[in-house]
Design a protein around this motif. Structure first.
Motif, PDB file in Angstrom:
ATOM      1  N   SER A  76       0.125  -6.109   2.096  1.00 27.51           N
ATOM      2  CA  SER A  76       1.219  -5.399   2.731  1.00 27.51           C
ATOM      3  C   SER A  76       2.210  -6.363   3.363  1.00 27.51           C
ATOM      4  N   GLU A  77       1.705  -7.448   3.960  1.00 28.90           N
ATOM      5  CA  GLU A  77       2.601  -8.431   4.564  1.00 28.90           C
ATOM      6  C   GLU A  77       3.476  -9.100   3.509  1.00 28.90           C
ATOM      7  N   LEU A  78       2.881  -9.403   2.371  1.00 27.64           N
ATOM      8  CA  LEU A  78       3.625 -10.093   1.316  1.00 27.64           C
ATOM      9  C   LEU A  78       4.592  -9.169   0.590  1.00 27.64           C
ATOM     10  N   PHE A  79       4.114  -8.004   0.183  1.00 30.13           N
ATOM     11  CA  PHE A  79       4.883  -7.140  -0.706  1.00 30.13           C
ATOM     12  C   PHE A  79       5.510  -5.924  -0.024  1.00 30.13           C
ATOM     13  N   GLY A  80       5.097  -5.656   1.208  1.00 29.42           N
ATOM     14  CA  GLY A  80       5.605  -4.474   1.876  1.00 29.42           C
ATOM     15  C   GLY A  80       4.921  -3.206   1.373  1.00 29.42           C
ATOM     16  N   HIS A  81       5.319  -2.063   1.910  1.00 32.93           N
ATOM     17  CA  HIS A  81       4.717  -0.800   1.462  1.00 32.93           C
ATOM     18  C   HIS A  81       5.701   0.348   1.647  1.00 32.93           C
ATOM     19  N   GLU A  82       5.425   1.404   0.926  1.00 33.67           N
ATOM     20  CA  GLU A  82       6.212   2.625   1.036  1.00 33.67           C
ATOM     21  C   GLU A  82       5.623   3.530   2.118  1.00 33.67           C
ATOM     22  N   LYS A  83       6.452   4.425   2.627  1.00 32.29           N
ATOM     23  CA  LYS A  83       5.987   5.403   3.596  1.00 32.29           C
ATOM     24  C   LYS A  83       4.870   6.240   2.981  1.00 32.29           C
ATOM     25  N   GLY A  84       3.746   6.348   3.701  1.00 30.64           N
ATOM     26  CA  GLY A  84       2.626   7.150   3.233  1.00 30.64           C
ATOM     27  C   GLY A  84       1.733   6.456   2.234  1.00 30.64           C
ATOM     28  N   ALA A  85       1.942   5.160   2.014  1.00 28.81           N
ATOM     29  CA  ALA A  85       1.130   4.433   1.026  1.00 28.81           C
ATOM     30  C   ALA A  85      -0.332   4.373   1.443  1.00 28.81           C
ATOM     31  N   PHE A  86      -0.583   4.390   2.730  1.00 30.35           N
ATOM     32  CA  PHE A  86      -1.951   4.384   3.254  1.00 30.35           C
ATOM     33  C   PHE A  86      -1.900   4.913   4.679  1.00 30.35           C
TER      34      PHE A  86
END
Length: 326
Positions: A76-86
């Motif tokens: 997540s730190e490297l690639f980021g995430h979408e809202k609600g991904a986890f």
């Protein structure tokens, strides 16, 4: 922007060669660089210097320690995430790779990266695009990756802990940092550099090292490298009041080394029976672990890193040698 060009201190042939290599690599178009070096040799500094002399210098330099986070958080730190991904992902988050677009990402302790995440990094290196966690569409980026390790990665490949294809992808250009014990009089040059820095920081006027102190520092093997020397001198500035650094200001581990053989090898402590292999081996191990713990300020994690062991292996060995209660 901070200037790191004056931080690579020293006049030894090894450092002169390193400066030339940093300039060549930094100005080249290569997207991957691999830095090898023992703990404390300045891998982060060299990574920043490579960025600073490159055409990417006006863009961001972001760094992350791959050993500091578990695999899911590192992704997540490297690639980021979408809202609600986890669970807990209440908003979209941009990762460090995206933030460093047209700049540089420094991956310290790359050998600690999870194998699954290694595969995703390899894909990014090959395609220059990635997906945020939970995303469908890929994101295109232009990033240089500088990876660093204090271990020979090829041995990690052989043991199955590191992907062979990623190893060769990163190994396009390798930069090897010399250990401080191999840099001769650079020890004294660095000491003077740090003394000048700490004089400014602490409002002191320490004139330098006593001649006897210089000889002791030259004979010490510096298992913690430049970082150990820097920490030692700052400790002296904090605890001592004299305007010259004297032998009595040095810790016992360094003074004991000065009283021993002139070479820079670790020597087993004497045993009652020098022909007893097991006793001599255990004495050597106690001495080695003791020095590592002293260098690391009694931090077991850092001592394990200096010795090339896991914390579990170091703890097991200390219990076996009677240095730690079960």
């Amino acid at each position: 922007m901070a200037d790191y060009s004056n931080e690579l201190v020293g006049n030894s042939p090894a450092i002169d060669s390193l400066r030339r290599l940093v300039n060549k690599v930094g100005r080249s178009p290569t997207r991957t660089v691999l830095i090898y070096g023992e703990t404390g040799t300045g891998k982060g500094l060299v990574a920043r210097m490579i960025h600073q002399v490159s055409t990417r210098a006006a863009r961001d330099f972001v760094d992350i320690n791959c050993a500091a986070l578990p695999a899911n958080l590192l992704e997540s730190e490297l690639f980021g995430h979408e809202k609600g991904a986890f669970t807990g992902a209440i908003d979209r988050k941009l990762g460090l790779v995206e933030a460093a677009n047209q700049g540089t990402v420094f991956l310290d302790e790359i050998r600690e990266m999870d194998l699954t995440l290694q595969a995703k990094l390899l894909s990014l290196l090959d395609t220059q695009q990635f997906r945020r966690v939970g995303a469908v569409k890929p994101v295109k980026v232009d990033v240089r990756f500088i990876a660093a390790t204090n271990k020979v990665l090829l041995s990690e490949v052989t043991s199955g802990r590191f992907r062979e294809d990623l190893y060769y992808r990163l190994q396009v250009v390798a930069v090897n940092l010399p250990a401080l014990r191999d840099r001769g009089d650079d020890v004294l040059t660095l000491a003077r550099h740090f003394i000048a820095r700490f004089n400014r920081a602490y409002g002191r006027s320490v004139t330098g090292l006593a001649p006897e102190t210089e000889q002791i520092l030259l004979r010490y093997p510096w298992p913690g490298n430049v970082r150990e020397l820097e920490n030692l001198l700052e400790r002296i500035f904090i605890l001592e009041e004299e305007n010259e650094i004297l032998p009595r200001h040095l810790p016992d581990r360094i003074l004991r080394n000065a009283a021993g053989p002139a070479d820079r090898t670790l020597v087993p402590a004497p045993t009652d029976d020098p022909t007893d292999y097991h006793a001599a081996t255990e004495a050597f191990q106690r001495e080695l672990i003791g020095r590592a713990m002293s260098t690391a300020g009694d931090n077991p994690g850092e001592a394990a890193r200096l010795l090339g062991l896991s914390r579990h292996a170091l703890r097991h060995q200390m219990i076996k040698l009677g240095l730690l209660k079960p």
